[in-house]
Design a protein around this motif. Sequence first.
Motif, mmCIF file in Angstrom:
data_model
loop_
_atom_site.group_PDB
_atom_site.id
_atom_site.type_symbol
_atom_site.label_atom_id
_atom_site.label_comp_id
_atom_site.label_asym_id
_atom_site.label_seq_id
_atom_site.Cartn_x
_atom_site.Cartn_y
_atom_site.Cartn_z
ATOM 1 N N ARG A 91 0.842 -1.202 0.000
ATOM 2 C CA ARG A 91 0.000 0.000 0.000
ATOM 3 C C ARG A 91 0.872 1.245 0.000
ATOM 4 O O ARG A 91 2.032 1.198 0.379
ATOM 5 C CB ARG A 91 -0.956 -0.008 1.177
ATOM 6 C CG ARG A 91 -0.295 0.033 2.522
ATOM 7 C CD ARG A 91 -1.335 0.126 3.643
ATOM 8 N NE ARG A 91 -0.819 -0.501 4.838
ATOM 9 C CZ ARG A 91 -1.424 -1.443 5.519
ATOM 10 N NH1 ARG A 91 -2.595 -1.888 5.136
ATOM 11 N NH2 ARG A 91 -0.889 -1.953 6.594
ATOM 12 N N THR A 92 0.260 2.344 -0.424
ATOM 13 C CA THR A 92 0.985 3.611 -0.419
ATOM 14 C C THR A 92 0.603 4.399 0.826
ATOM 15 O O THR A 92 -0.524 4.331 1.304
ATOM 16 C CB THR A 92 0.667 4.452 -1.673
ATOM 17 O OG1 THR A 92 -0.718 4.742 -1.707
ATOM 18 C CG2 THR A 92 1.078 3.730 -2.942
ATOM 19 N N VAL A 97 5.917 3.490 -0.045
ATOM 20 C CA VAL A 97 5.204 2.258 -0.355
ATOM 21 C C VAL A 97 5.528 1.294 0.769
ATOM 22 O O VAL A 97 6.701 1.035 1.056
ATOM 23 C CB VAL A 97 5.632 1.677 -1.723
ATOM 24 C CG1 VAL A 97 4.959 0.335 -1.967
ATOM 25 C CG2 VAL A 97 5.308 2.653 -2.838
ATOM 26 N N ASP A 114 6.566 8.468 -7.738
ATOM 27 C CA ASP A 114 5.226 7.986 -8.084
ATOM 28 C C ASP A 114 4.975 6.693 -7.307
ATOM 29 O O ASP A 114 5.203 5.597 -7.826
ATOM 30 C CB ASP A 114 5.112 7.760 -9.591
ATOM 31 C CG ASP A 114 3.707 7.409 -10.041
ATOM 32 O OD1 ASP A 114 2.825 7.163 -9.178
ATOM 33 O OD2 ASP A 114 3.489 7.372 -11.266
ATOM 34 N N GLN A 116 2.340 5.110 -6.540
ATOM 35 C CA GLN A 116 1.360 4.216 -7.163
ATOM 36 C C GLN A 116 2.031 3.359 -8.236
ATOM 37 O O GLN A 116 1.757 2.167 -8.340
ATOM 38 C CB GLN A 116 0.208 5.032 -7.758
ATOM 39 C CG GLN A 116 -0.951 4.188 -8.247
ATOM 40 C CD GLN A 116 -1.661 3.442 -7.132
ATOM 41 O OE1 GLN A 116 -1.912 3.999 -6.075
ATOM 42 N NE2 GLN A 116 -1.960 2.179 -7.354
ATOM 43 N N THR A 120 2.368 -0.678 -8.268
ATOM 44 C CA THR A 120 1.889 -1.431 -9.431
ATOM 45 C C THR A 120 2.989 -2.328 -9.995
ATOM 46 O O THR A 120 2.731 -3.490 -10.347
ATOM 47 C CB THR A 120 1.366 -0.466 -10.520
ATOM 48 O OG1 THR A 120 0.297 0.305 -9.953
ATOM 49 C CG2 THR A 120 0.875 -1.208 -11.750
#
Length: 127
Positions: A91-92, A97, A114, A116, A120
């Motif tokens: 999770r962020t 992260v 980034d 996210q 990913t």
Amino acid sequence: MSMTHFPADRTAYVRAHLWLALGAMAGATLILWLIGNPYVWTGLVAGAGAIALRGFYLASEELAAVWAIEGHDLTGPGGQRISLARIETIRTIGSFVQVITRDGHKYLIKYQADPQATMTAIERARA
């Protein structure tokens, strides 16, 4: 075999420290006001100064941290190695992260430009 790298980002580092400084300034000022100190403005200076000093001294270490996906492992600074198969949750949290393994160990990939995209990429490597 190609590796995916997740280096710490200087802009994310500075942004995180600006938020920390704002919190420290507000907290210090509030405490001084609550105890009746007539110089509450010094809380602003103290909060900003403390976080600026912290940021300056930790920058070289924090910005040198690089995580990577190497084969079936997520590797990090200090020889940390996590099998992708052992990862349970990703999770962020702000520019971080968080990776949690099935046995409850928690790791932070800090100051991502980034977060996210980092999350990913790890999820894609797990699949």
